[in-house]
Design an enzyme around this catalytic site. Structure first.
Site, PDB file in Angstrom:
ATOM      1  CG  PHE A 107      51.177  49.679  32.334  1.00  0.00           C
ATOM      2  CD1 PHE A 107      50.160  50.062  33.192  1.00  0.00           C
ATOM      3  CD2 PHE A 107      52.470  49.572  32.836  1.00  0.00           C
ATOM      4  CE1 PHE A 107      50.434  50.343  34.520  1.00  0.00           C
ATOM      5  CE2 PHE A 107      52.743  49.853  34.167  1.00  0.00           C
ATOM      6  CZ  PHE A 107      51.726  50.247  35.006  1.00  0.00           C
ATOM      7  NE  ARG A 153      26.712  48.714  42.845  1.00  0.00           N
ATOM      8  CZ  ARG A 153      26.170  47.707  43.507  1.00  0.00           C
ATOM      9  NH1 ARG A 153      25.847  46.604  42.867  1.00  0.00           N
ATOM     10  NH2 ARG A 153      25.942  47.825  44.793  1.00  0.00           N
ATOM     11  CB  ILE A 154      32.816  52.502  41.400  1.00  0.00           C
ATOM     12  CG1 ILE A 154      32.869  53.480  40.207  1.00  0.00           C
ATOM     13  CG2 ILE A 154      34.192  52.383  42.059  1.00  0.00           C
ATOM     14  CD1 ILE A 154      33.740  53.042  39.043  1.00  0.00           C
ATOM     15  CG  LEU A 155      33.050  46.231  40.853  1.00  0.00           C
ATOM     16  CD1 LEU A 155      33.765  45.008  40.272  1.00  0.00           C
ATOM     17  CD2 LEU A 155      31.574  45.919  41.072  1.00  0.00           C
ATOM     18  CG  ASN A 156      37.800  48.578  46.539  1.00  0.00           C
ATOM     19  OD1 ASN A 156      37.975  49.734  46.933  1.00  0.00           O
ATOM     20  ND2 ASN A 156      38.357  47.545  47.132  1.00  0.00           N
ATOM     21  N   PRO A 157      35.758  51.672  45.645  1.00  0.00           N
ATOM     22  CG  PRO A 157      34.266  52.965  46.892  1.00  0.00           C
ATOM     23  CD  PRO A 157      34.722  51.553  46.665  1.00  0.00           C
ATOM     24  CD  GLU A 193      43.126  49.044  28.448  1.00  0.00           C
ATOM     25  OE1 GLU A 193      43.821  49.224  27.451  1.00  0.00           O
ATOM     26  OE2 GLU A 193      42.341  48.087  28.574  1.00  0.00           O
TER      27      GLU A 193
END
Lengths: 779, 173
Positions: free
Chosen positions: A284, A670-674, A746
Site C-alpha cells: 500500500f 480493459r479489465i485483464l482478470n475480473p 488505488e
C-alpha cells in the site's frame, strides 16, 4: 532540503516542462500508445478470463515464503530501541547491561555503527528508494520521536528483545515542531509544496473573483487525519554478507530500487547487492527502503553473521512513514444552471525535511470538472515527526473527500441531483493542461451504477427514511486515479524447445495477482496456452526498474513484455531461416498464434516455436525488451474513474454508522482478470470505508509521538464492518494504454470516503467535515 | 513430554519466554502461521489446539505440554487441500496471502463453535442449540481476523460455500 537538492529539483522541473511541451505537440503516432496495442482487438484469449491466482495453492497452505521466513545458517536476530524525544541529542547511552545479557552478539549505536552514505531519497534519482534520507545511526542527533537509536543482535529474538530493554539513554531535548496548527499559523511557517520538482499549484483565471461573483457558492473546510498502511505483514528482512556481496530477502515494492540504494549507502557496486522479494504481505505504499534494512545490513557486517530483522507492530509505526493529515478548503462557485464558474482547492499538510513529498491532495481536482476558473494549492509546513510517505492513492484518497463532499453540498443548494451536477460539469478536455483525454467514460459509469444501485429510490431530502432506530441514506461520489507508467520498464522472454515461455521481470507481488494477470497477457501475446507460461519476478537480478506503486506495474510490465516480444519475433525469424514457411518475412508481417508465428494475411504460412528452435538445434531462445519513455502521459490526459454509491444506516440513539450497501462502478480501461480485479477494487473500497469511519493515526502534539501504534488501537475495518461490495466496470479499452488497461490498485480508496459522508448526510442531515466520522460526531 | 504439532511430538523450548507462535515459526520452521502484531490484535497467528482456535502469539509454548496443535500445514497439503483452502482459491478469499492461514484456521475452529451452539454478539436466540450459519454470524465470528487487502467478501463466500449448507441442515434437524 539543502540548496543543492532544491537546485536539482528545479533542474528536474525545467527538464520536465520542456519534455512535456514537446510531447504535447508531437503527433499521436510518435507516442507510446499512438498505435493501439494489437491485444486490444483480440477478444477470445486469456485476457478477460476470471483465472484463479497461480500462487493460490501456495498462499492457502501458508507455503509462500515471506521475508522473515527465510532461514539462514548462523542467523542472529535484531531488536531496535527507539528514541523517546522528538528532537535533540543523545547525551549518554549505557549499553553495558545489554552487552552482558545472555545470547547477545552485538549492541550497535551511533558510536560503533559503520560509516554509511546517506540513503537516496525516493524520487531523487531513477532508482532511489528511501522513504527518508536522514543519516542512519551516524551521529548523536535525534530527528523524530521513534527514531532508531540502538540495535541489539542476539541468538534468539527473546534474548534480543530483553537486552534491548536494558539499554539506558539520556537525552538533551531541544524544542521541536510537533503541532501542525502552531507551525502552519506562524508567519513564514508554510511554503508551496513540490512534487517531482514541480509546485503543487495550478491557476486558471481568477478563481477568487469568480467565486465572489457566483450565483451559488459553497465554501467548506474538510479535515482528514494521518493514516497508517498497516499491512498485516510487518516490515522485515533476512540478509547476509558473502564477502563483499549483500543478499537481502526483503519485503519490498521496489527490488531494483532497493538494490541500487543499498549499494549507494554501503559504497558498493549495484551488482554487489541482490534483493529478492517474491511475496510481500501487503504494501500500500509502505514497503520501501526504511532504516531497518540498512541497520540490519550494518549489524550483519559488524557481527559477521546473517541477520533477521522483523519489525514489531510498534516498530512499523515508529520508523515507517504514514499518510499526513490534511486541512483542505474547497470553494465552488456555480451559475444558476449548476455550471461551475470557480473551483478553489487549497490547504495545508505537514511533512518532514527528509521525506519526498507532501500529501498532494489537489491531484484529483486537476482534471475533475470543467470550470472557467481554477485555483489549486498545497501549502506544506515542516514538523519533527516520523516521515510522511505514499499511502494508497496519495492525494486522491483524501483530496476526493473534500472535493466530492463539496460537490454534494453544492448539489443540495442548487436543488440538483448530485449525479446530474457532475454530468453537467463533465469536461471535454483536461481543464488545466488542455490535453485530450485518452478515454473517459465516467458518465457511462454513473448511469450504469445508478441503475444497479437503485439510486432513484434515494430521497433528496435528508433524514427522510427511518427504520426503527436506524436512519437510512444514500450518497455518491466520483473516484479518480491517473494512469501512470514510470521510466525503466524492461523484461525478458525465454522460449524453450518445447514451446514453453518464461517471462523474467523485476516486478512484485503483494496481492495484486501480478504473476497471474501477466501470465494471461503474455500467453495472449505469444499465442500460447496459459499453462505454457510462467512469470518470474521479485528479484533485482531480473530485467527492469519497476516500482509496484502508482498503480503502474501492470502497464509497465505489459509494455516491457510487448517490447521483448517484438525482439523475440525478430530473433525467431532470423533463426527460422530459409527452410521455414516464414522465410523472407519481416517482423511487421507476422503475428504470434498457436504456439508459433504466422503471416498476418496468410495464416497458412506458419511455423511453431518448437519447430523453429528444434531445426536450429537450440534448447532455448531469449529476448529482452525495454519500454520507451512514458511520453503518453504528457500527450494525453490519462485517468481512471469510478462512480461510488453508498447506503448507510445511522443509529439515531448511539450515532453508530453501518455501511449496508456499496457499489463501485469503474471506468479503468480493459479489465485483464475480473476475479483479481474485483478483489483489488473491493480492497481499495474497504480501505476507504476505514478512512471514512474509523482510521486515524493519533499524534501526540506535545511529544511528537504516535499514540495508537497497535492494531488494537488503530481501528481497521473488520469482517463485521464490510458488507457485500458490488463492483462493475465499463471494460472500455483505453486505446493508448498497453493492453487497453489502466491501473486499478488505488482507485477504490478514492471517492469512497465522500460517498460514505454524503450518505451519512442524506441519512441524518448532519455534515461531518472532520474525518473519520466516528459516532461521537453524530450524537 | 512435548507438544504435539500436526501429529508429531515436538520438544518444548528451554526458554520459557518462547511463544507458541515463535516455536512454530523459528523453532520448527512452520512459517505458515503468521506474525502480524504479536499482541493478539490481528488473528494472523491463529492455530487450533485440540480443535479450538487460539492466538498462538499470546500463548507460551511451555503451557501447551501434551496438547495437540494443528497449524495450516496440518490442515491440508499440496496434493489434498482442505475444502476450505480450495474454496479460498475459488472465491479469491485473499490477495497478499499473509492473513490467509489465520483466516482459514480461525474459520475451521469457528464452525465447531457454531456446531456446539456457542452464541455470539449477533445471535438472536441465546438458548438455541443450533445456530444458523448466516452472513451476520460469520462476519461477527471472524472479526478477530484482520485483512488489510480487503478480501472480506471472498473470505465470507468461501466459508459460506464450504460450511453454509451443512450448518443450515443441522439447524433444520
Amino acid at each position: 532540503m539543502s540548496i543543492v537538492d532544491k537546485g536539482k529539483e528545479a533542474v528536474q522541473g525545467v527538464a520536465q516542462a520542456v519534455m512535456k511541451k514537446a510531447a504535447e505537440l508531437a503527433p499521436d503516432s510518435l507516442m507510446p500508445g499512438g498505435r493501439p496495442d494489437p491485444l486490444i482487438r483480440r477478444q477470445h484469449g486469456h485476457i478477460g478470463k476470471p483465472v484463479s491466482r497461480v500462487d493460490g495453492p501456495l498462499k492457502v497452505r501458508g507455503a509462500a515464503p515471506f521475508a522473515a521466513e527465510v532461514a539462514l545458517d548462523g542467523m542472529a536476530y535484531a531488536a531496535l530501541a527507539y528514541s523517546t524525544i522528538a528532537k535533540g541529542r543523545i547525551a549518554a547511552i549505557d549499553t553495558a547491561a545489554a552487552e552482558a545479557a545472555p545470547g547477545v552478539v552485538l549492541v550497535m549505536t551511533h558510536r560503533n555503527a559503520p560509516r554509511l552514505n546517506p540513503p537516496p531519497r525516493f524520487l531523487s534519482g531513477d532508482k532511489a528508494a528511501a522513504g527518508d534520507d536522514s543519516p542512519i545511526m551516524q551521529d548523536d542527533r535525534v530527528r523524530w520521536n521513534g527514531e532508531p537509536v540502538a540495535l541489539v543482535l542476539a541468538e534468539t529474538q527473546e534474548q534480543a528483545d530483553h537486552a534491548r530493554s536494558l539499554i539506558r539513554i539520556a537525552y538533551e531535548e531541544e524544542p521541536a515542531a510537533t503541532s501542525l496548527a502552531t507551525v502552519s499559523q506562524a508567519a513564514g511557517g508554510c511554503e508551496v509544496g513540490t512534487f517531482m520538482g514541480e509546485p503543487l499549484r495550478a491557476v486558471v483565471g481568477d478563481a477568487d473573483a469568480a467565486l465572489a461573483a457566483a450565483a451559488h457558492k459553497v465554501e467548506v473546510v474538510y479535515r482528514t487525519p494521518g493514516h497508517n498502511h498497516n499491512a498485516i505483514e510487518p516490515h522485515a528482512a533476512t540478509l547476509a554478507w558473502r564477502g563483499d556481496e549483500l543478499f537481502v530477502h526483503d519485503a519490498t515494492q521496489a527490488v531494483a530500487h532497493t538494490a541500487w540504494s543499498m549499494a549507494q549507502i554501503f559504497g558498493l557496486e549495484e551488482s554487489q547487492v541482490h534483493v529478492t522479494s517474491p511475496f510481500v504481505g501487503g504494501g500500500f505504499g509502505a514497503k520501501g527502503l526504511w532504516q531497518h534494512q540498512v541497520l540490519a545490513a550494518a549489524a550483519a557486517r559488524l557481527a559477521g553473521r546473517p541477520v533477521r530483522i522483523a519489525l514489531s507492530r510498534e516498530g512499523v509505526y515508529r520508523i515507517v512513514g504514514g499518510r499526513s493529515p490534511t486541512e483542505q478548503r474547497v470553494a465552488l462557485g456555480a451559475d444558476a444552471d449548476g455550471r461551475l464558474t470557480a473551483i478553489i482547492h487549497r490547504g495545508v499538510t505537514p511533512k518532514t525535511r527528509h521525506s519526498p513529498m507532501p500529501e498532494p491532495f489537489i491531484l484529483p481536482t486537476q482534471s475533475a470538472y470543467a470550470s472557467e476558473t481554477i485555483a489549486l494549492e498545497v501549502q506544506t509546513c515542516y514538523l519533527d515527526m516520523v516521515a510522511n510517505t505514499f499511502m494508497r492513492a496519495p492525494g486522491e484518497a483524501v483530496g476526493t473527500v473534500a472535493l466530492e463532499c463539496a460537490m454534494d453540498e453544492l448539489a443540495e443548494q442548487l436543488g440538483l441531483d448530485p449525479i446530474e451536477l457532475r454530468i453537467r460539469n463533465e469536461p471535454d478536455k483536461d481543464p488545466i493542461s488542455g490535453r485530450p483525454f485518452s478515454s473517459r467514460n465516467i458518465v457511462a459509469a454513473y448511469r450504469a451504477g445508478a441503475e444497479r444501485f437503485g439510486w432513484d429510490r434515494r430521497s433528496p431530502t435528508p433524514r427522510a427514511r427511518r427504520e426503527g432506530e436506524w436512519l437510512v441514506g444514500m450518497g455518491c461520489a466520483t473516484a479518480t486515479y491517473p494512469y501512470h507508467r514510470m521510466p525503466g520498464g524492461a523484461a525478458r522472454i525465454t522460449l524453450d524447445a518445447d514451446g514453453r515461455a518464461r517471462v523474467d521481470v523485476a516486478a512484485h507481488e503483494m496481492g495484486m495477482g501480478t504473476a497471474t494477470a501477466q501470465a494471461q497477457v503474455a500467453a495472449d501475446r505469444l499465442g500460447l496456452p496459459l499453462e505454457a507460461v510462467t512469470v518470474r519476478y521479485g528479484d533485482s537480478s531480473l530485467p527492469g526498474v519497476i516500482l509496484a506503486g502508482g498503480s503502474q506495474q501492470t502497464a509497465s510490465v505489459g509494455l516491457s513484455v510487448m517490447m521483448a516480444h517484438q525482439e523475440l519475433v525478430g530473433e525467431l525469424l532470423k533463426l527460422a531461416g530459409n527452410d521455414s514457411p516464414l522465410a523472407g518475412l519481416r517482423a511487421e508481417e507476422v503475428e504470434s498464434a498457436d504456439a508459433g508465428l504466422r503471416k498476418l494475411d496468410e495464416p497458412g504460412r506458419f511455423e511453431s516455436y518448437a519447430s523453429i528452435l528444434g531445426r536450429a538445434g537450440r534448447s532455448e531462445l531469449a529476448a529482452e525488451g525495454s519500454a520507451p519513455m512514458p511520453l503518453e502521459t504528457m500527450h494525453w490526459s490519462m485517468h481512471s474513474h469510478g462512480a461510488m454509491f453508498c447506503e448507510v444506516r445511522v443509529n439515531a440513539v448511539t450515532g453508530e454508522t453501518r455501511v449496508s450497501r456499496f457499489l463501485g462502478s469503474f471506468d479503468c480501461g480493459r479489465i485483464l482478470n475480473p476475479k483479481t480485479a474485483a478483489s483489488q477494487f473491493r480492497g481499495g473500497i474497504i480501505m476507504g470505508l476505514g478512512l471514512a469511519l474509523m482510521e486515524e493515526t493519533q499524534f501526540d502534539e506535545r511529544k511528537g509521538r504516535i499514540m495508537n501504534r497497535t492494531l488494537a488501537d488503530y481501528h481497521l475495518p473488520v469482517h463485521r464492518d464490510v458488507p457485500e461490495i458490488d463492483v462493475i466496470w465499463t471494460d472500455i479499452p483505453d486505446p493508448h494504454a498497453p493492453m487497453g488497461a489502466r491501473g486499478i490498485g488505488e482507485i477504490g480508496i478514492t471517492g469512497t470516503g465522500a460517498a460514505v459522508a454524503n450518505a451519512i448526510y442524506n441519512a441524518t442531515g448532519r455534515r461531518v467535515r472532520d474525518f473519520p466520522i466516528t459516532l461521537d460526531k453524530l450524537l | 513430554m512435548g507438544v504435539i504439532v500436526n501429529g508429531t511430538d515436538v520438544e518444548l523450548p528451554d526458554d520459557p519466554r518462547v511463544s507458541l507462535l515463535d516455536l512454530l515459526r523459528e523453532g520448527l520452521h512452520l512459517s505458515g502461521t503468521k506474525k502480524g502484531c504479536d499482541q493478539g490484535a490481528c488473528g494472523a497467528c491463529t492455530v487450533l489446539v485440540d480443535g479450538q482456535r487460539i492466538l498462538s502469539c499470546l500463548a507460551l509454548a511451555v503451557q501447551y505440554e501434551g496438547r495437540s496443535v494443528t497449524t495450516i500445514e496440518g490442515l491440508g497439503d499440496e496434493g489434498a487441500l482442505h475444502p476450505l483452502q480450495q474454496a479460498f482459491i475459488e472465491h479469491d478469499g485473499f490477495q497478499c496471502g499473509y492473513c490467509t492461514p489465520g483466516q482459514i484456521c480461525s474459520a475451521v475452529g469457528m464452525i465447531e463453535e457454531l456446531r456446539r451452539g456457542v452464541p455470539s454478539h449477533v445471535t438472536a436466540d441465546l438458548a438455541a442449540t443450533a445456530i444458523p450459519c448466516s452472513r451476520d454470524e460469520l462476519r461477527e465470528r471472524m472479526s478477530g481476523n484482520l485483512c488489510r487487502c480487503g478480501a472480506h467478501n471472498g473470505i465470507m463466500d468461501a466459508i459460506a460455500e464450504t460450511y453454509g449448507a451443512e450448518t443450515h441442515r443441522e439447524a433444520a434437524e
